[in-house]
Design a protein around this motif. Structure first.
Motif, PDB file in Angstrom:
ATOM      1  N   GLU A 229       0.837  -1.198   0.000  1.00 38.82           N
ATOM      2  CA  GLU A 229       0.000   0.000   0.000  1.00 38.82           C
ATOM      3  C   GLU A 229       0.874   1.251   0.000  1.00 38.82           C
ATOM      4  OE1 GLU A 229      -3.684   0.003   1.601  1.00 38.82           O
ATOM      5  OE2 GLU A 229      -3.374  -1.455   0.002  1.00 38.82           O
ATOM      6  N   PRO A 230       0.301   2.346  -0.482  1.00 32.87           N
ATOM      7  CA  PRO A 230       1.038   3.599  -0.337  1.00 32.87           C
ATOM      8  C   PRO A 230       1.343   3.842   1.144  1.00 32.87           C
ATOM      9  CG  PRO A 230      -0.886   3.895  -1.728  1.00 32.87           C
ATOM     10  CD  PRO A 230      -0.983   2.517  -1.172  1.00 32.87           C
ATOM     11  N   ASN A 231       2.490   4.410   1.391  1.00 33.41           N
ATOM     12  CA  ASN A 231       2.864   4.839   2.743  1.00 33.41           C
ATOM     13  C   ASN A 231       3.344   3.748   3.696  1.00 33.41           C
ATOM     14  OD1 ASN A 231       3.091   7.493   3.061  1.00 33.41           O
ATOM     15  ND2 ASN A 231       1.233   7.780   4.270  1.00 33.41           N
ATOM     16  N   VAL A 232       3.457   2.507   3.206  1.00 31.40           N
ATOM     17  CA  VAL A 232       3.951   1.469   4.120  1.00 31.40           C
ATOM     18  C   VAL A 232       5.475   1.532   4.257  1.00 31.40           C
ATOM     19  CG1 VAL A 232       2.026  -0.110   3.742  1.00 31.40           C
ATOM     20  CG2 VAL A 232       4.072  -0.269   2.283  1.00 31.40           C
ATOM     21  N   GLY A 233       6.124   2.315   3.379  1.00 33.27           N
ATOM     22  CA  GLY A 233       7.574   2.488   3.520  1.00 33.27           C
ATOM     23  C   GLY A 233       8.392   1.856   2.402  1.00 33.27           C
ATOM     24  N   SER A 235       9.531   3.195  -0.436  1.00 35.62           N
ATOM     25  CA  SER A 235      10.663   4.044  -0.839  1.00 35.62           C
ATOM     26  C   SER A 235      11.719   4.102   0.255  1.00 35.62           C
ATOM     27  CB  SER A 235      10.200   5.463  -1.142  1.00 35.62           C
ATOM     28  OG  SER A 235       8.963   5.454  -1.764  1.00 35.62           O
ATOM     29  N   THR A 236      11.267   4.195   1.499  1.00 36.21           N
ATOM     30  CA  THR A 236      12.226   4.247   2.611  1.00 36.21           C
ATOM     31  C   THR A 236      13.062   2.966   2.644  1.00 36.21           C
ATOM     32  OG1 THR A 236      10.510   5.450   3.799  1.00 36.21           O
ATOM     33  CG2 THR A 236      12.442   4.797   5.063  1.00 36.21           C
ATOM     34  N   VAL A 249      10.843  10.091  -0.902  1.00 33.43           N
ATOM     35  CA  VAL A 249      10.022   9.652   0.224  1.00 33.43           C
ATOM     36  C   VAL A 249       9.008  10.749   0.544  1.00 33.43           C
ATOM     37  CG1 VAL A 249      10.064   8.885   2.622  1.00 33.43           C
ATOM     38  CG2 VAL A 249      11.994   8.409   1.132  1.00 33.43           C
ATOM     39  N   ASP A 251       4.936  11.694   2.552  1.00 35.30           N
ATOM     40  CA  ASP A 251       3.890  11.266   3.466  1.00 35.30           C
ATOM     41  C   ASP A 251       2.520  11.156   2.802  1.00 35.30           C
ATOM     42  OD1 ASP A 251       4.990  10.600   5.854  1.00 35.30           O
ATOM     43  OD2 ASP A 251       5.185  12.687   6.520  1.00 35.30           O
ATOM     44  N   THR A 255       1.692   8.142  -3.601  1.00 29.81           N
ATOM     45  CA  THR A 255       2.662   8.858  -4.440  1.00 29.81           C
ATOM     46  C   THR A 255       3.474   7.938  -5.350  1.00 29.81           C
ATOM     47  OG1 THR A 255       3.958   8.964  -2.445  1.00 29.81           O
ATOM     48  CG2 THR A 255       3.134  11.058  -3.310  1.00 29.81           C
ATOM     49  N   LYS A 345       8.194  -0.839   9.922  1.00 25.14           N
ATOM     50  CA  LYS A 345       7.896   0.121  11.001  1.00 25.14           C
ATOM     51  C   LYS A 345       7.749  -0.564  12.366  1.00 25.14           C
ATOM     52  CE  LYS A 345       5.491   3.147   7.696  1.00 25.14           C
ATOM     53  NZ  LYS A 345       4.543   4.219   7.495  1.00 25.14           N
ATOM     54  N   ASP A 347       9.649  -0.377  14.657  1.00 22.30           N
ATOM     55  CA  ASP A 347      10.135   0.544  15.701  1.00 22.30           C
ATOM     56  C   ASP A 347       8.975   1.220  16.428  1.00 22.30           C
ATOM     57  OD1 ASP A 347      10.174   3.537  14.074  1.00 22.30           O
ATOM     58  OD2 ASP A 347      10.173   1.717  12.875  1.00 22.30           O
ATOM     59  N   ARG A 348       7.799   1.158  15.812  1.00 24.34           N
ATOM     60  CA  ARG A 348       6.632   1.769  16.462  1.00 24.34           C
ATOM     61  C   ARG A 348       5.914   0.828  17.422  1.00 24.34           C
ATOM     62  NH1 ARG A 348       3.413   4.790  11.608  1.00 24.34           N
ATOM     63  NH2 ARG A 348       4.744   6.621  11.430  1.00 24.34           N
ATOM     64  N   SER A 377      12.507  -2.580  10.294  1.00 26.01           N
ATOM     65  CA  SER A 377      12.251  -1.142  10.363  1.00 26.01           C
ATOM     66  C   SER A 377      13.172  -0.449   9.374  1.00 26.01           C
ATOM     67  CB  SER A 377      12.509  -0.608  11.782  1.00 26.01           C
ATOM     68  OG  SER A 377      12.601   0.806  11.713  1.00 26.01           O
ATOM     69  N   ALA A 378      12.558   0.061   8.333  1.00 30.02           N
ATOM     70  CA  ALA A 378      13.349   0.729   7.298  1.00 30.02           C
ATOM     71  C   ALA A 378      13.978   1.991   7.866  1.00 30.02           C
ATOM     72  CB  ALA A 378      12.481   1.058   6.095  1.00 30.02           C
ATOM     73  N   LYS A 379      13.312   2.538   8.880  1.00 30.59           N
ATOM     74  CA  LYS A 379      13.796   3.788   9.466  1.00 30.59           C
ATOM     75  C   LYS A 379      15.063   3.566  10.285  1.00 30.59           C
ATOM     76  CE  LYS A 379      11.556   7.942  10.643  1.00 30.59           C
ATOM     77  NZ  LYS A 379      10.227   8.525  10.862  1.00 30.59           N
TER      78      LYS A 379
HETATM   79  P1  GDP Z   1       5.792   4.369   0.283  1.00 31.67           P
HETATM   80  O1  GDP Z   1       4.627   5.204  -0.119  1.00 31.67           O
HETATM   81  O2  GDP Z   1       5.412   2.961   0.525  1.00 31.67           O
HETATM   82  O3  GDP Z   1       6.965   4.479  -0.637  1.00 31.67           O
HETATM   83  O4  GDP Z   1       6.232   4.919   1.728  1.00 31.67           O
HETATM   84  P2  GDP Z   1       7.412   5.907   2.117  1.00 31.67           P
HETATM   85  O5  GDP Z   1       8.709   5.213   2.027  1.00 31.67           O
HETATM   86  O6  GDP Z   1       7.221   7.173   1.372  1.00 31.67           O
HETATM   87  O7  GDP Z   1       7.111   6.113   3.673  1.00 31.67           O
HETATM   88  C1  GDP Z   1       5.942   6.726   4.154  1.00 31.67           C
HETATM   89  C2  GDP Z   1       6.198   7.289   5.529  1.00 31.67           C
HETATM   90  O8  GDP Z   1       6.506   6.260   6.471  1.00 31.67           O
HETATM   91  C3  GDP Z   1       7.372   8.257   5.564  1.00 31.67           C
HETATM   92  O9  GDP Z   1       7.040   9.314   6.425  1.00 31.67           O
HETATM   93  C4  GDP Z   1       8.504   7.420   6.179  1.00 31.67           C
HETATM   94  O10 GDP Z   1       9.421   8.214   6.891  1.00 31.67           O
HETATM   95  C5  GDP Z   1       7.731   6.522   7.133  1.00 31.67           C
HETATM   96  N1  GDP Z   1       8.428   5.266   7.380  1.00 31.67           N
HETATM   97  C6  GDP Z   1       8.927   4.399   6.464  1.00 31.67           C
HETATM   98  N2  GDP Z   1       9.517   3.364   7.061  1.00 31.67           N
HETATM   99  C7  GDP Z   1       9.404   3.542   8.389  1.00 31.67           C
HETATM  100  C8  GDP Z   1       9.801   2.779   9.559  1.00 31.67           C
HETATM  101  O11 GDP Z   1      10.407   1.726   9.480  1.00 31.67           O
HETATM  102  N3  GDP Z   1       9.468   3.315  10.770  1.00 31.67           N
HETATM  103  C9  GDP Z   1       8.809   4.474  10.891  1.00 31.67           C
HETATM  104  N4  GDP Z   1       8.533   4.887  12.137  1.00 31.67           N
HETATM  105  N5  GDP Z   1       8.420   5.209   9.831  1.00 31.67           N
HETATM  106  C10 GDP Z   1       8.703   4.749   8.592  1.00 31.67           C
END
Ligand code: GDP
Length: 474
Positions: A229-233, A235-236, A249, A251, A255, A345, A347-348, A377-379
């Motif tokens: 899904e969008p926003n799951v991370g 790109s991160t 990356v 929010d 995207t 994610k 880490d949350r 955790s990609a972060k």
């Molecule tokens: P995409 O739409 O799947 O490509 O998602 P993005 O990579 O753009 O990430 C969406 C949001 O989730 C951004 O604000 C990232 O910083 C955040 N994010 C991605 N990975 C993690 C993670 O492992 N932990 C946390 N806390 N936030 C993350």
């Protein structure tokens, strides 16, 4: 094919560099360079032994163009098999051009693309498949493609083909000899031994043909589809794999509508990550086109990475159910494709939430074939190294580690397929007790296709095609 003139070209990339190498090859190479080269030692370059290097100036009459190192290689002990001089000059494009123009005025011709390697082939310094490997070697971008090209250049593949070709040629001659004694009804070619050879050839050909799929994938990078899904991370995650901010990356959900590809080398193997739009049910037209595309990309991928936001599925039962359904959908369509479910994610999450999530994911993956899961955790980069290891495990890199030959060239692949077709006809002929003259026709055809690979059988068009893909100066 002209071999009687002397060619010149820049062997290093065009543009400025610390040093540039200008190559001269042909019967008059040393003769042309010597009068233009004033050695510091005062020695005449034309008198120098092979494999020696000399410091001196390149002179255009009284004018010094540059101070260079001249390497002398005498025929046949050079790359091309011809008289060769390599001038290492200072890497200014001006100097490079001045020297090349001077050499052309003194009787050299500008080399065409791949002409040095073409000459090496024509002078029997290497066979055709080895020459082609030179181009692959120059283009290799990771350890896997490098190793495959290196192995081919050393002749691993052509030696094998060459040996079989000789054995087959031997039988062809014996069978053809029988034809001369047709009335006497003799068999010079032992049919049992021949059957044995045919079966050995079939085994080798099948192995080489099968290796093409692996070879091709390794050469171009292993395609991995990232679904989520969008926003799951997504790109991160790609960024942390890449260790640099290449994908954008953001929010805003949705995207990543268009698919982006990122290439990187993991453990010496090239991977191509294909970012997809996910497969969430939607009425939005643009998004549903995206879903269709996602399935297409999954179809092309070798491995699927399905990414979820663990902080969502840990608390939301509906979301977890959706994940279950989506994984079923992917698995229904592509049951044999390895699938890695990544809960991002983490880490949350609190520790007990992680334990809980693990149990749920274990349950989901145990109900699907060839599915595994990984918490990440990609972060914070937690689990990213583990992901790299898992990706390498998914891919069958065994073929690379042992020294089995891998076919990467589609021209070779086509010739191997045709050779196998002909060998199968020979086998059928043997089983049907076909007469020698008819067997001989199919054997000759198979021999022809073997010869195409190594270059015993060739024509100017084919050579032109192959060497045109080289860069000038190689
Ligand atoms: P995409 O739409 O799947 O490509 O998602 P993005 O990579 O753009 O990430 C969406 C949001 O989730 C951004 O604000 C990232 O910083 C955040 N994010 C991605 N990975 C993690 C993670 O492992 N932990 C946390 N806390 N936030 C993350």
């Amino acid at each position: 094919m002209k071999l009687n003139d002397t060619i010149v070209a820049l062997a290093t990339p065009s543009g400025a560099g610390a040093i540039a190498v200008i190559r001269v090859s042909g019967p008059d190479a040393i003769k042309i360079v010597a009068p233009l080269f004033k050695a510091k030692s005062k020695k005449d370059l034309a008198e120098q032994a092979t494999h020696t290097i000399h410091l001196g100036n390149v002179m255009d009459g009284e004018r010094t163009i540059d101070e260079v190192l001249a390497s002398v290689f005498r025929a046949p002990k050079s790359y091309t098999g011809e008289e060769t001089v390599e001038l290492s000059c200072h890497g200014s494009p001006y100097i490079q051009q001045e020297i090349i123009q001077l050499l052309i005025r003194k009787g050299c011709r500008s080399a065409e693309a791949g002409e040095f390697t073409l000459r090496a082939f024509l002078n029997a310094k290497m066979d055709l498949s080895q020459a082609e490997a030179v181009a692959d070697l120059i283009n290799s971008e990771n350890a896997a493609s490098h190793q495959m090209a290196m192995q081919q250049m050393r002749g691993g593949f052509s030696n094998e083909i060459q040996k079989l070709r000789e054995e087959l040629l031997n039988f062809a001659s014996l069978i053809e000899l029988e034809l001369d004694f047709a009335e006497e009804d003799v068999e010079f070619a032992n049919r049992d031994q021949f059957r044995d050879l045919v079966s050995r050839i079939q085994t080798v050909l099948k192995r080489l043909i099968d290796s093409f799929a692996t070879g091709n994938v390794l050469k171009n990078g292993i395609p991995v589809a990232i679904v989520g899904e969008p926003n799951v991370g997504k790109s991160t995650l790609l960024n942390s794999l890449l260790n640099e901010e290449r994908a954008i990356v953001s929010d805003i959900a949705g995207t990543t509508r268009d698919t982006i590809e990122d290439e990187m080398s993991i453990g010496g193997v090239g991977f191509r990550f294909i970012d997809t739009a996910g497969i969430r049910e939607t009425k939005d037209v643009v998004e549903s086109i995206g879903i269709k595309k996602t399935f297409e990309k999954i179809g092309q991928a070798q491995v699927v990475v399905y990414l979820v936001d663990s902080s969502q599925i840990a608390v939301n039962r509906e979301r977890l159910q959706e994940v279950r359904v989506e994984i079923e959908k992917i698995k229904n369509k592509f049951p044999q494709k390895p699938l890695l479910i990544i809960a991002n994610k983490t880490d949350r999450l609190a520790d007990e939430e992680i334990e809980n999530l693990k149990a749920k994911l274990e349950d989901i993956s145990s109900h699907a074939e060839r599915a595994e899961f990984l918490l990440l955790s990609a972060k914070t980069n937690l689990g990213v190294e583990e992901l790299k290891d898992r990706l390498l495990e998914f891919v069958n890199t065994g073929a690379l580690r042992n020294s089995d030959t891998i076919v990467t060239n589609s021209r070779h692949y086509a010739a191997l397929l045709k050779a196998l077709e002909e060998i199968n006809k020979v086998e059928d002929g043997l089983n049907a007790g076909l007469s020698g003259d008819l067997l001989a026709i199919d054997i000759r055809q198979a021999l022809h296709h073997f010869g195409e690979i190594t270059g015993e059988i060739t024509n100017d068009d084919l050579l032109g095609n192959i060497f045109a893909n080289f860069c000038i100066g190689k």
